[in-house]
Design a protein around this motif. Structure first.
Motif, PDB file in Angstrom:
ATOM      1  N   ASP A   1       0.812  -1.227   0.000  1.00  0.00           N
ATOM      2  CA  ASP A   1       0.000   0.000   0.000  1.00  0.00           C
ATOM      3  C   ASP A   1       0.842   1.271   0.000  1.00  0.00           C
ATOM      4  N   ALA A   2       2.164   1.154   0.211  1.00  0.00           N
ATOM      5  CA  ALA A   2       3.004   2.345   0.389  1.00  0.00           C
ATOM      6  C   ALA A   2       2.932   3.331  -0.770  1.00  0.00           C
TER       7      ALA A   2
ATOM      8  N   PRO B   1      14.503  10.898   2.612  1.00  0.00           N
ATOM      9  CA  PRO B   1      13.114  11.364   2.597  1.00  0.00           C
ATOM     10  C   PRO B   1      12.574  11.545   1.187  1.00  0.00           C
ATOM     11  N   HIS B   2      11.281  11.264   1.024  1.00  0.00           N
ATOM     12  CA  HIS B   2      10.586  11.484  -0.235  1.00  0.00           C
ATOM     13  C   HIS B   2       9.218  12.097   0.053  1.00  0.00           C
TER      14      HIS B   2
ATOM     15  N   PHE C   1       7.588   4.083   4.015  1.00  0.00           N
ATOM     16  CA  PHE C   1       8.801   3.277   4.153  1.00  0.00           C
ATOM     17  C   PHE C   1       9.974   4.106   3.650  1.00  0.00           C
ATOM     18  N   ARG C   2      11.096   3.997   4.352  1.00  0.00           N
ATOM     19  CA  ARG C   2      12.265   4.781   3.953  1.00  0.00           C
ATOM     20  C   ARG C   2      13.468   3.867   3.777  1.00  0.00           C
ATOM     21  N   TYR C   3      14.042   3.924   2.591  1.00  0.00           N
ATOM     22  CA  TYR C   3      15.233   3.140   2.298  1.00  0.00           C
ATOM     23  C   TYR C   3      16.470   3.830   2.875  1.00  0.00           C
ATOM     24  N   CYS C   4      17.345   3.023   3.458  1.00  0.00           N
ATOM     25  CA  CYS C   4      18.604   3.522   4.021  1.00  0.00           C
ATOM     26  C   CYS C   4      19.741   2.627   3.536  1.00  0.00           C
ATOM     27  N   HIS C   5      20.817   3.227   3.087  1.00  0.00           N
ATOM     28  CA  HIS C   5      21.996   2.481   2.655  1.00  0.00           C
ATOM     29  C   HIS C   5      23.130   2.843   3.598  1.00  0.00           C
TER      30      HIS C   5
ATOM     31  N   ARG D   1       9.408   6.287  10.946  1.00  0.00           N
ATOM     32  CA  ARG D   1       8.991   5.597   9.726  1.00  0.00           C
ATOM     33  C   ARG D   1       9.521   4.168   9.708  1.00  0.00           C
ATOM     34  N   GLN D   2       8.849   3.322   8.940  1.00  0.00           N
ATOM     35  CA  GLN D   2       9.359   1.979   8.705  1.00  0.00           C
ATOM     36  C   GLN D   2      10.647   2.093   7.877  1.00  0.00           C
ATOM     37  N   LEU D   3      11.665   1.337   8.255  1.00  0.00           N
ATOM     38  CA  LEU D   3      12.958   1.427   7.581  1.00  0.00           C
ATOM     39  C   LEU D   3      13.244   0.152   6.791  1.00  0.00           C
ATOM     40  N   LEU D   4      13.809   0.328   5.618  1.00  0.00           N
ATOM     41  CA  LEU D   4      14.306  -0.774   4.795  1.00  0.00           C
ATOM     42  C   LEU D   4      15.786  -0.509   4.574  1.00  0.00           C
TER      43      LEU D   4
END
Length: 419
Positions: free
Chosen positions: A36-37, A218-219, A242-246, A278-281
Motif C-alpha cells: 500500500d506504500a 526522505p521522499h 517506508f524509507r530506504y537507508c543504505h 517511519r518503517q525502515l528498509l
C-alpha cells in the motif's frame, strides 16, 4: 506592479503501477503495508491539495501506467482528480513515459479541471482567481527523451508569474534560457534543486515514495508559495511510509566498538531517531580493508537473520533487506603463493581482475545445460549467467573471492582476534 500571492503543490513520479523493490522476500507482517506504500504516498498529495489552501496542483509525469496498474491505482488517481474538481482546483499534468497521453484509455475520462498537456507542443494556461490572472502555467508532456527540450517551451512574454512544468533532466543553464520563474520538473526519483539564480527556481521534487536502495532518504512533494513580489519559497513535505537507508560500515569500526552486532544496533537506533518513526528498509555494506579484519565480521547470512529477528518486527520496523561484505582487494601474499587449491584460486581471480575484457561466463558451472527445454534453464537466466554486465563484474568477483577464501580455508581464515 505587484502581483497576486498564491500557493501550489508540485508532485511527480507516483508510479502507482510499481511496487517497492530490492526485497528478496516479503516479510508477512509488513506485506500489506509494503503493497500500500505507493498509494498511501500519492493519496497524501491529494489530501494536502484538497485540505490545504492550494490554488492549483502541478503533476510532472509518470503517475501511473494504465496498462500495468491495477484498478485500485487507477481509481486513486481519478478519485483524487474528482475531489479537486469538486473544490474547483485546477490540475496541470505534464505526462512522462509511463503515463503517455496517447495511451490513456478512453474508458477513464479526466474531469474538466485536469489539463493533460500534449507531447508535440507547449501550451500556456492562465490561472485565474476571482476573475484575475494570478500566473501562467506552461506545460508539455514528454516526447520520450530523457532530457527536457527547453526551446520547445517558448511563449510570448507575460507580466504574471510563470510556472513551466515538464518531465526530464536539464542543466541550470538550459533552463535559464526559458526565462520562467519556476520550473516544476519530474523524472528523477530523488529530490534535486537546480541552481538558476536569485529570481528563479527549478526543482525535481522526486517520487513521494522511494522504491529501492538507489532512492534513499526522505521522499514527498513540494509546496510552493509565491508572494506578491514574486518571491518563491519551496517547502519539502515528507509523505513516504517506508524509507530506504543504505549504510556503509568500516570493519575497523567493528573492532573499536567490540562486535558487529553492537555497531549495527547503534546504527539502527540512530536511523530510527533520524527518520521520525517511519518503517525502515536498510541495506548494509561492510567494507573490509585487510584480511585481518574479516574475523570481526563473522557469517553475514547469520547476521542478516539476526537483524531481521531483533529489529525487523518492531513498531515501526527496521527491516534489513541485504548485508553485503566487500572483501579486501588484496589477500596476504603468503596465501597467493601457496601451492594449494586456495593459491590457485586467488591467482585465477587476480587474472580476472587484471584483464577487464577476460570472459566471465558462469553458465558452464550449472548442471542444467538444456536451455529453454523442460527441466533446463530459462533463456533469460542463461543470458544473465553467460553475459555478465560490466557494471556487475567487479562486485561479482569480490563476492566470489570472499566465498572461495572462506570455503577453502574451512571457514576459519588465519585472522587476528581482538584482544
Amino acid at each position: 506592479m505587484p502581483g497576486e500571492s498564491f500557493r501550489f503543490i508540485h508532485a511527480s513520479d507516483f508510479h502507482l503501477e510499481r511496487p517497492l523493490g530490492d526485497l528478496d522476500q516479503l516479510p508477512p507482517h509488513l506485506r500489506d503495508a509494503l503493497a500500500d506504500a505507493p498509494r498511501s504516498a500519492a493519496a497524501a498529495v491529494f489530501d494536502a491539495a484538497t485540505a490545504d489552501n492550494i490554488d492549483f496542483l502541478v503533476l510532472c509525469g509518470d503517475l501511473v501506467n494504465p496498462s500495468t496498474a491495477g484498478p485500485h491505482a487507477m481509481a486513486l488517481l481519478l478519485d483524487g482528480f474528482e475531489k479537486l474538481h469538486a473544490k474547483k482546483t485546477p490540475v496541470f499534468w505534464s505526462a512522462g513515459v509511463a503515463d503517455d497521453p496517447q495511451r490513456w484509455p478512453d474508458a477513464a475520462p479526466l474531469p474538466p479541471n485536469v489539463t493533460l498537456f500534449p507531447k508535440d507542443r507547449a501550451i500556456a494556461v492562465p490561472v485565474q482567481r476571482s476573475g484575475r490572472t494570478i500566473c501562467h502555467v506552461i506545460g508539455r508532456s514528454s516526447d520520450g527523451r530523457s532530457t527536457l527540450h527547453v526551446p520547445g517551451y517558448r511563449i510570448d512574454p507575460v507580466d504574471e508569474f510563470t510556472v513551466a512544468i515538464g518531465h526530464g533532466s536539464a542543466e541550470a543553464a538550459a533552463l535559464a534560457e526559458g526565462h520562467f520563474d519556476y520550473w516544476a520538473l519530474g523524472g528523477r526519483h530523488n529530490r534535486q534543486e537546480i541552481e538558476q539564480g536569485a529570481n528563479a527556481a527549478a526543482v525535481q521534487c522526486g517520487t513521494p515514495q522511494g522504491r529501492c536502495l538507489q532512492e534513499t532518504g526522505p521522499h514527498g512533494y513540494c509546496v510552493v508559495d509565491v508572494d506578491s513580489d514574486q518571491t518563491t519559497r519551496v517547502h519539502q513535505v515528507e509523505c513516504d511510509t517506508f524509507r530506504y537507508c543504505h549504510e556503509q560500515i568500516d570493519a575497523a569500526e567493528v573492532i573499536q566498538v567490540g562486535t558487529l552486532k553492537n555497531l549495527l544496533g547503534e546504527r539502527i537506533a540512530r536511523l530510527a531517531h533520524e527518520n521520525g518513526g517511519r518503517q525502515l528498509l536498510i541495506g548494509w555494506e561492510i567494507n573490509v580493508a585487510t584480511a585481518e579484519h574479516l574475523s570481526a565480521i563473522g557469517d553475514p547470512d547469520e547476521t542478516l537473520r539476526w537483524l531481521r529477528r531483533e529489529y525487523g518486527h518492531g513498531t515501526p520496523a527496521a527491516w534489513s533487506i541485504a548485508l553485503t561484505v566487500n572483501p579486501p582487494r588484496q589477500f596476504p601474499k603468503s596465501w597467493n603463493d601457496e601451492d594449494t587449491i586456495l593459491g590457485d584460486f586467488l591467482r585465477a581471480t587476480a587474472k580476472h581482475r587484471e584483464n577487464d575484457s577476460r570472459e566471465l561466463n558462469l553458465l558452464p558451472f550449472t548442471e542444467e545445460h538444456e536451455i529453454g527445454q523442460p527441466g533446463g534453464l530459462p533463456t533469460t537466466t542463461s543470458s544473465l549467467l553467460a553475459e555478465i554486465a560490466a557494471s556487475d563484474r567487479g562486485r561479482l568477483l569480490d563476492q566470489a573471492t570472499l566465498l572461495g577464501v572462506d570455503l577453502l580455508r574451512g571457514g576459519k581464515p588465519q585472522l587476528v582476534q581482538k584482544s
